[in-house]
Design a protein around this motif. Structure first.
Motif, PDB file in Angstrom:
ATOM      1  N   THR A  65       0.866  -1.166  -0.143  1.00 30.37           N
ATOM      2  CA  THR A  65      -0.061   0.122  -0.042  1.00 30.37           C
ATOM      3  C   THR A  65       0.970   1.266  -0.011  1.00 30.37           C
ATOM      4  OG1 THR A  65      -1.782  -1.074   1.186  1.00 30.37           O
ATOM      5  CG2 THR A  65      -1.836   1.344   1.295  1.00 30.37           C
ATOM      6  N   ILE A  66       0.491   2.212  -0.974  1.00 31.32           N
ATOM      7  CA  ILE A  66       1.361   3.256  -1.305  1.00 31.32           C
ATOM      8  C   ILE A  66       0.559   4.660  -0.812  1.00 31.32           C
ATOM      9  CG2 ILE A  66       2.713   4.672  -2.726  1.00 31.32           C
ATOM     10  CD1 ILE A  66       3.160   1.994  -4.450  1.00 31.32           C
ATOM     11  N   LEU A  67       0.991   5.396  -0.196  1.00 26.74           N
ATOM     12  CA  LEU A  67       0.573   6.847   0.011  1.00 26.74           C
ATOM     13  C   LEU A  67       0.925   7.648  -1.264  1.00 26.74           C
ATOM     14  CD1 LEU A  67      -0.886   8.936   1.971  1.00 26.74           C
ATOM     15  CD2 LEU A  67       1.309   9.521   2.746  1.00 26.74           C
ATOM     16  N   VAL A  68       0.090   8.155  -2.130  1.00 25.59           N
ATOM     17  CA  VAL A  68       0.539   8.613  -3.378  1.00 25.59           C
ATOM     18  C   VAL A  68       0.925  10.147  -3.325  1.00 25.59           C
ATOM     19  CG1 VAL A  68      -0.363   9.198  -5.798  1.00 25.59           C
ATOM     20  CG2 VAL A  68      -0.948   7.041  -4.554  1.00 25.59           C
ATOM     21  N   HIS A  69       2.081  10.417  -3.657  1.00 27.17           N
ATOM     22  CA  HIS A  69       2.386  11.907  -3.339  1.00 27.17           C
ATOM     23  C   HIS A  69       2.508  12.488  -4.935  1.00 27.17           C
ATOM     24  CE1 HIS A  69       3.600  12.605   0.754  1.00 27.17           C
ATOM     25  NE2 HIS A  69       4.340  11.236   0.710  1.00 27.17           N
ATOM     26  N   PRO A 110       3.197  -1.092 -14.029  1.00 25.07           N
ATOM     27  CA  PRO A 110       1.999  -0.572 -13.900  1.00 25.07           C
ATOM     28  C   PRO A 110       0.938  -0.776 -12.718  1.00 25.07           C
ATOM     29  CG  PRO A 110       2.133  -2.467 -15.238  1.00 25.07           C
ATOM     30  CD  PRO A 110       3.495  -2.206 -14.547  1.00 25.07           C
ATOM     31  N   VAL A 111       0.058   0.218 -12.852  1.00 26.01           N
ATOM     32  CA  VAL A 111      -0.989  -0.097 -11.588  1.00 26.01           C
ATOM     33  C   VAL A 111      -2.184   0.342 -12.143  1.00 26.01           C
ATOM     34  CG1 VAL A 111       0.385   0.470  -9.869  1.00 26.01           C
ATOM     35  CG2 VAL A 111      -0.566   2.279 -10.717  1.00 26.01           C
ATOM     36  N   SER A 112      -3.478   0.284 -11.474  1.00 29.08           N
ATOM     37  CA  SER A 112      -4.680   0.627 -11.939  1.00 29.08           C
ATOM     38  C   SER A 112      -5.335   1.384 -10.772  1.00 29.08           C
ATOM     39  CB  SER A 112      -5.425  -0.638 -12.249  1.00 29.08           C
ATOM     40  OG  SER A 112      -6.614  -0.040 -12.680  1.00 29.08           O
ATOM     41  N   GLY A 113      -5.812   2.886 -11.118  1.00 35.04           N
ATOM     42  CA  GLY A 113      -6.296   3.503 -10.178  1.00 35.04           C
ATOM     43  C   GLY A 113      -5.387   4.511  -9.246  1.00 35.04           C
ATOM     44  N   ILE A 126      -3.062   3.651  -2.661  1.00 34.96           N
ATOM     45  CA  ILE A 126      -3.546   2.602  -3.569  1.00 34.96           C
ATOM     46  C   ILE A 126      -2.729   1.349  -3.073  1.00 34.96           C
ATOM     47  CG2 ILE A 126      -1.392   3.515  -5.109  1.00 34.96           C
ATOM     48  CD1 ILE A 126      -3.078   2.273  -7.388  1.00 34.96           C
ATOM     49  N   THR A 127      -3.375   0.102  -3.140  1.00 36.00           N
ATOM     50  CA  THR A 127      -2.751  -1.081  -2.787  1.00 36.00           C
ATOM     51  C   THR A 127      -2.379  -1.704  -4.186  1.00 36.00           C
ATOM     52  OG1 THR A 127      -3.734  -1.281  -0.827  1.00 36.00           O
ATOM     53  CG2 THR A 127      -2.938  -3.081  -1.889  1.00 36.00           C
ATOM     54  N   VAL A 128      -1.210  -2.037  -4.342  1.00 36.27           N
ATOM     55  CA  VAL A 128      -0.691  -2.569  -5.904  1.00 36.27           C
ATOM     56  C   VAL A 128       0.112  -3.893  -5.514  1.00 36.27           C
ATOM     57  CG1 VAL A 128      -0.648  -0.417  -6.592  1.00 36.27           C
ATOM     58  CG2 VAL A 128       1.375  -1.185  -6.000  1.00 36.27           C
ATOM     59  N   LYS A 129       0.447  -4.538  -6.687  1.00 37.61           N
ATOM     60  CA  LYS A 129       1.227  -5.837  -6.671  1.00 37.61           C
ATOM     61  C   LYS A 129       2.769  -5.219  -6.567  1.00 37.61           C
ATOM     62  CE  LYS A 129      -1.587  -8.628  -9.747  1.00 37.61           C
ATOM     63  NZ  LYS A 129      -1.678  -9.264 -11.098  1.00 37.61           N
ATOM     64  N   ALA A 130       3.327  -6.117  -5.545  1.00 41.76           N
ATOM     65  CA  ALA A 130       4.876  -5.687  -5.358  1.00 41.76           C
ATOM     66  C   ALA A 130       5.794  -5.623  -6.504  1.00 41.76           C
ATOM     67  CB  ALA A 130       5.672  -6.622  -4.173  1.00 41.76           C
ATOM     68  N   SER A 131       5.303  -6.483  -7.638  1.00 40.06           N
ATOM     69  CA  SER A 131       5.916  -6.680  -8.914  1.00 40.06           C
ATOM     70  C   SER A 131       5.904  -5.203  -9.701  1.00 40.06           C
ATOM     71  CB  SER A 131       5.304  -7.881  -9.626  1.00 40.06           C
ATOM     72  OG  SER A 131       4.021  -7.598  -9.915  1.00 40.06           O
ATOM     73  N   SER A 132       5.142  -4.541  -9.246  1.00 36.12           N
ATOM     74  CA  SER A 132       4.929  -3.124 -10.053  1.00 36.12           C
ATOM     75  C   SER A 132       5.782  -2.017  -9.291  1.00 36.12           C
ATOM     76  CB  SER A 132       3.561  -2.567 -10.051  1.00 36.12           C
ATOM     77  OG  SER A 132       3.082  -3.571 -11.154  1.00 36.12           O
ATOM     78  N   VAL A 133       6.341  -2.466  -8.154  1.00 34.67           N
ATOM     79  CA  VAL A 133       7.020  -1.256  -7.422  1.00 34.67           C
ATOM     80  C   VAL A 133       8.597  -1.290  -7.457  1.00 34.67           C
ATOM     81  CG1 VAL A 133       7.067  -0.406  -5.152  1.00 34.67           C
ATOM     82  CG2 VAL A 133       4.820  -1.598  -5.763  1.00 34.67           C
ATOM     83  N   LEU A 134       9.101  -0.226  -7.838  1.00 36.36           N
ATOM     84  CA  LEU A 134      10.540  -0.097  -7.798  1.00 36.36           C
ATOM     85  C   LEU A 134      10.984   1.424  -6.962  1.00 36.36           C
ATOM     86  CD1 LEU A 134       9.213  -0.567 -10.964  1.00 36.36           C
ATOM     87  CD2 LEU A 134      11.827  -1.312 -11.240  1.00 36.36           C
ATOM     88  N   PRO A 135      12.129   1.144  -6.368  1.00 39.95           N
ATOM     89  CA  PRO A 135      12.866   2.452  -5.821  1.00 39.95           C
ATOM     90  C   PRO A 135      12.561   3.734  -6.507  1.00 39.95           C
ATOM     91  CG  PRO A 135      14.583   0.812  -6.404  1.00 39.95           C
ATOM     92  CD  PRO A 135      13.356   0.281  -6.620  1.00 39.95           C
ATOM     93  N   MET A 136      12.115   4.721  -5.912  1.00 39.78           N
ATOM     94  CA  MET A 136      12.351   6.058  -6.653  1.00 39.78           C
ATOM     95  C   MET A 136      13.768   6.518  -6.572  1.00 39.78           C
ATOM     96  SD  MET A 136      10.321   9.361  -5.206  1.00 39.78           S
ATOM     97  CE  MET A 136      10.813  10.970  -5.541  1.00 39.78           C
ATOM     98  N   PRO A 137      14.400   6.985  -8.110  1.00 42.70           N
ATOM     99  CA  PRO A 137      15.691   7.661  -8.093  1.00 42.70           C
ATOM    100  C   PRO A 137      15.857   8.793  -7.217  1.00 42.70           C
ATOM    101  CG  PRO A 137      14.523   7.212 -10.187  1.00 42.70           C
ATOM    102  CD  PRO A 137      13.669   6.976  -9.178  1.00 42.70           C
ATOM    103  N   GLU A 138      17.051   8.723  -6.679  1.00 44.73           N
ATOM    104  CA  GLU A 138      17.426  10.115  -5.971  1.00 44.73           C
ATOM    105  C   GLU A 138      17.481  11.295  -6.769  1.00 44.73           C
ATOM    106  OE1 GLU A 138      18.633  10.428  -2.547  1.00 44.73           O
ATOM    107  OE2 GLU A 138      18.292   8.180  -2.302  1.00 44.73           O
ATOM    108  N   GLY A 139      16.981  12.435  -6.556  1.00 46.88           N
ATOM    109  CA  GLY A 139      17.115  13.721  -7.028  1.00 46.88           C
ATOM    110  C   GLY A 139      15.909  14.022  -8.111  1.00 46.88           C
ATOM    111  N   LEU A 140      14.889  13.001  -8.215  1.00 49.35           N
ATOM    112  CA  LEU A 140      13.663  13.429  -8.700  1.00 49.35           C
ATOM    113  C   LEU A 140      12.648  13.909  -8.037  1.00 49.35           C
ATOM    114  CD1 LEU A 140      13.012  10.509 -11.290  1.00 49.35           C
ATOM    115  CD2 LEU A 140      14.340  12.442 -11.580  1.00 49.35           C
ATOM    116  N   SER A 141      11.776  14.707  -8.187  1.00 46.49           N
ATOM    117  CA  SER A 141      10.729  15.379  -7.585  1.00 46.49           C
ATOM    118  C   SER A 141       9.721  14.379  -7.711  1.00 46.49           C
ATOM    119  CB  SER A 141      10.140  16.713  -8.113  1.00 46.49           C
ATOM    120  OG  SER A 141       9.681  16.526  -9.277  1.00 46.49           O
TER     121      SER A 141
END
Length: 318
Positions: A34-38, A95-98, A104-119
């Motif tokens: 589950t991800i808190l969407v920013h 990819p996610v839906s919604g 949003i609660t998503v499959k872990a297979s769609s989740v990757l670390p956010m790169p440093e330096g990106l907003s």
């Protein structure tokens, strides 16, 4: 379960049919997060889905295939493509839906670390356009020394494709409006204005010929100029002009009729794009961000075809 705001549509149509509602956010099960969407990326595919161009998904429809945010909860065996996922991690999910939602609660297979330096908005617009651009280059074999023409090179997919082609050692000529020429030249590409006489302007930039043409706009002009300039039609690809592309016998990629979805190529591209973004080698231009409740306004800007960069929703920016 918790509750959170989300954007839905109870009918097909244009952006004004979107509604902001409160929905349950399911707890993550095995292999879920589950991800808190920013930030949520707003893409042309969302408009096509709303218009019913992807068939007839059940109503109400949810939107948003890509988000960036912070992990709130993990289920058992929550392992992503780049390793285990833990509460507190800053991540991209695609990819996610919604994704137009607070959480949003998503499959872990769609989740990757956010790169440093990106907003947050940049991170939420990295992968959907990035994997499409990657697919265009892979399908046409772009490599060192190739002379590449990109139609719509200042758009989200086109601009990423230009940067990736340059990183591969290609020479890039991109079409764009007069207002967006500097964006391309600053990135190291050559820029030409589309419209009457386009083929001659490209020949002037690439007198030794064009090896590859990548079409992200889908106009007859883009495809006709491509087949005029590139002799090998297996090195011409479109992600938008499917009717004309089929007539001309060029490669058609993505979600259109008769197109190659390239799922394996696109899935494998995600860690590569994360690594390039981490190294500061991919630039993402954000035109505007909107609060979640202004999703219809954000989609309308994208639907205009000239947002001036990529667009994101900021659900928890309040």
């Amino acid at each position: 379960m918790t509750n959170g705001r989300a954007i839905i549509a109870n009918s097909f149509g244009t952006p004004e049919v979107l509604e902001l509602v409160e929905l349950h956010v399911p707890e993550p099960g095995p292999g879920e997060v589950t991800i808190l969407v920013h930030a949520a990326g707003v893409n042309p595919a969302d408009i096509k889905k709303l218009a019913g161009q992807f068939g007839s998904p059940s109503l109400p429809m949810r939107f948003g295939s890509e988000v960036a945010g912070v992990v709130q909860a993990v289920g058992p065996d929550a392992v992503g493509p780049m390793g285990p996922i833990e509460v507190g991690h800053s991540v991209i999910a695609y990819p996610v839906s919604g994704g137009y939602a607070d959480e949003i609660t998503v499959k872990a297979s769609s989740v990757l670390p956010m790169p440093e330096g990106l907003s947050w908005p940049e991170a939420a617009n990295l992968l959907a356009t990035g994997v499409t651009a990657w697919h265009l280059l892979e399908a046409t074999g772009v490599g060192e020394g190739d002379r590449v023409l990109i139609h719509g090179a200042s758009g989200g997919v086109g601009y990423t494709a230009a940067q990736l082609a340059l990183l591969r050692g290609a020479t890039v000529v991109g079409t764009a409006s007069a207002a967006n020429q500097t964006l391309l030249t600053d990135a190291g590409a050559r820029a030409v204005v589309y419209g009457d006489g386009l083929a001659d302007r490209v020949r002037a930039e690439l007198p030794d010929g064009v090896d590859v043409a990548l079409d992200t706009v889908g106009t007859d002009e883009a495809l006709d100029v491509s087949v005029d300039l590139v002799s090998d039609r297996s090195r011409i690809a479109t992600i938008a002009g499917f009717a004309r592309g089929a007539e001309l016998g060029v490669k058609m990629l993505g979600g259109g009729p008769g197109a190659d979805p390239g799922r394996d190529i696109r899935t494998a591209a995600r860690p590569e794009l994360i690594a390039l973004a981490d190294e500061g080698k991919i630039d993402i231009v954000i035109a505007r961000t909107f609060p979640l409740e202004a999703a219809s306004e954000a989609l309308e800007l994208v639907r205009s075809g000239h947002p001036g960069g990529q667009v994101a929703l900021r659900p928890n920016d309040h």
